[in-house]
Design a protein around this motif. Structure first.
Motif, short mmCIF file in Angstrom:
data_model
loop_
_atom_site.label_atom_id
_atom_site.label_comp_id
_atom_site.label_asym_id
_atom_site.label_seq_id
_atom_site.Cartn_x
_atom_site.Cartn_y
_atom_site.Cartn_z
N ALA A 1 10.19 -12.12 4.32
CA ALA A 1 11.12 -12.27 5.45
C ALA A 1 11.85 -10.96 5.75
O ALA A 1 12.66 -10.90 6.67
CB ALA A 1 12.13 -13.38 5.16
N GLY A 2 11.58 -9.91 4.95
CA GLY A 2 12.21 -8.62 5.17
C GLY A 2 13.52 -8.43 4.42
O GLY A 2 14.19 -7.41 4.59
N ASN A 3 13.89 -9.39 3.56
CA ASN A 3 15.11 -9.26 2.77
C ASN A 3 14.91 -8.29 1.61
O ASN A 3 13.86 -8.28 0.98
CB ASN A 3 15.54 -10.63 2.21
N TRP B 1 2.48 2.04 -2.02
CA TRP B 1 3.07 0.88 -1.37
C TRP B 1 2.11 -0.29 -1.48
O TRP B 1 0.92 -0.17 -1.16
CB TRP B 1 3.36 1.15 0.09
N LEU B 2 2.63 -1.43 -1.92
CA LEU B 2 1.80 -2.60 -2.18
C LEU B 2 2.37 -3.83 -1.50
O LEU B 2 3.59 -3.98 -1.38
CB LEU B 2 1.75 -2.88 -3.69
N LYS B 3 1.48 -4.74 -1.08
CA LYS B 3 1.89 -6.03 -0.52
C LYS B 3 1.27 -7.13 -1.36
O LYS B 3 0.04 -7.22 -1.48
CB LYS B 3 1.44 -6.15 0.94
N ASP B 4 2.12 -7.97 -1.96
CA ASP B 4 1.69 -9.07 -2.80
C ASP B 4 0.87 -10.05 -1.96
O ASP B 4 1.34 -10.54 -0.94
CB ASP B 4 2.90 -9.77 -3.40
N GLN B 5 -0.37 -10.32 -2.36
CA GLN B 5 -1.24 -11.20 -1.58
C GLN B 5 -0.82 -12.66 -1.67
O GLN B 5 -1.18 -13.45 -0.81
CB GLN B 5 -2.68 -11.05 -2.03
N GLU B 6 -0.05 -13.01 -2.69
CA GLU B 6 0.37 -14.40 -2.85
C GLU B 6 1.60 -14.74 -2.02
O GLU B 6 1.64 -15.75 -1.34
CB GLU B 6 0.67 -14.67 -4.33
N ASN B 7 2.63 -13.88 -2.07
CA ASN B 7 3.89 -14.24 -1.40
C ASN B 7 4.33 -13.26 -0.31
O ASN B 7 5.35 -13.48 0.33
CB ASN B 7 5.00 -14.40 -2.44
N GLY B 8 3.60 -12.18 -0.10
CA GLY B 8 3.93 -11.24 0.96
C GLY B 8 5.01 -10.24 0.63
O GLY B 8 5.38 -9.42 1.48
N ASP B 9 5.55 -10.26 -0.60
CA ASP B 9 6.55 -9.26 -0.99
C ASP B 9 5.91 -7.87 -0.92
O ASP B 9 4.73 -7.70 -1.22
CB ASP B 9 7.04 -9.49 -2.42
N GLU B 10 6.71 -6.89 -0.51
CA GLU B 10 6.24 -5.51 -0.47
C GLU B 10 7.00 -4.67 -1.47
O GLU B 10 8.22 -4.74 -1.55
CB GLU B 10 6.40 -4.91 0.94
N LEU B 11 6.25 -3.90 -2.26
CA LEU B 11 6.82 -3.00 -3.25
C LEU B 11 6.50 -1.57 -2.84
O LEU B 11 5.37 -1.27 -2.45
CB LEU B 11 6.23 -3.25 -4.63
N ARG B 12 7.51 -0.71 -2.94
CA ARG B 12 7.29 0.72 -2.71
C ARG B 12 7.60 1.43 -4.01
O ARG B 12 8.73 1.41 -4.47
CB ARG B 12 8.16 1.21 -1.57
#
Length: 143
Positions: A52-54, A128-139
């Motif tokens: 959600a961008g939080n 930069w990664l995007k979790d395929q399960e929940n959409g969380d993004e890690l930098r």
């Protein structure tokens, strides 16, 4: 064209062909270093957002990864000041766009986690990664 011009053109084309072409949404377009070479270093989480961008960076304050080129790694996660160490193996899918992690807690091996991430950006200093399960993004940035 002279033979010398053709030789220079050929060497230039071979150099460009040797560059690693990247398909990541956030780049880079070309890289001299291989994907494995760029991943194989020590990383820490710079920022994290949920789908959600939080901002959820606080959840990753003390998370560090040390990826090796043999696809083994170590990860450290600190909770309430107590460090937990994980043995990690990592891999890439065939087109090198999906980064997969298998984590097992070192001492007890009762905590195991499998994660798959879409690679959004990969340079020698940014991952930069995007979790395929929940959409969380890690930098991640180099440590």
């Amino acid at each position: 064209m002279t033979n010398k011009s053709l030789a220079i053109l050929f060497v230039g084309l071979m150099f460009i062909a040797g560059l690693s072409s990247c398909q990541y949404p956030e780049g880079p377009t070309l890289s001299i270093a291989s994907v494995t070479n760029r991943i194989s270093q020590e990383w820490e989480v710079l920022s994290a957002t949920d789908s959600a961008g939080n901002d959820i960076s606080d959840n990753y304050d003390e998370v560090e990864y040390d990826f090796e080129d043999d696809r083994d790694a170590e990860a450290t996660l600190e909770i309430a000041g107590i460090p937990f160490e994980f043995e990690v193996t990592w891999d890439l899918d065939n087109d090198e766009t999906i980064f997969e992690l298998d984590l097992a807690q070192k001492d007890l091996s009762i905590v195991t986690v499998k994660k798959s991430y879409e690679i959004l950006r990969l340079t020698r200093s940014e991952f930069w990664l995007k979790d395929q399960e929940n959409g969380d993004e890690l930098r991640l940035e180099i440590k």
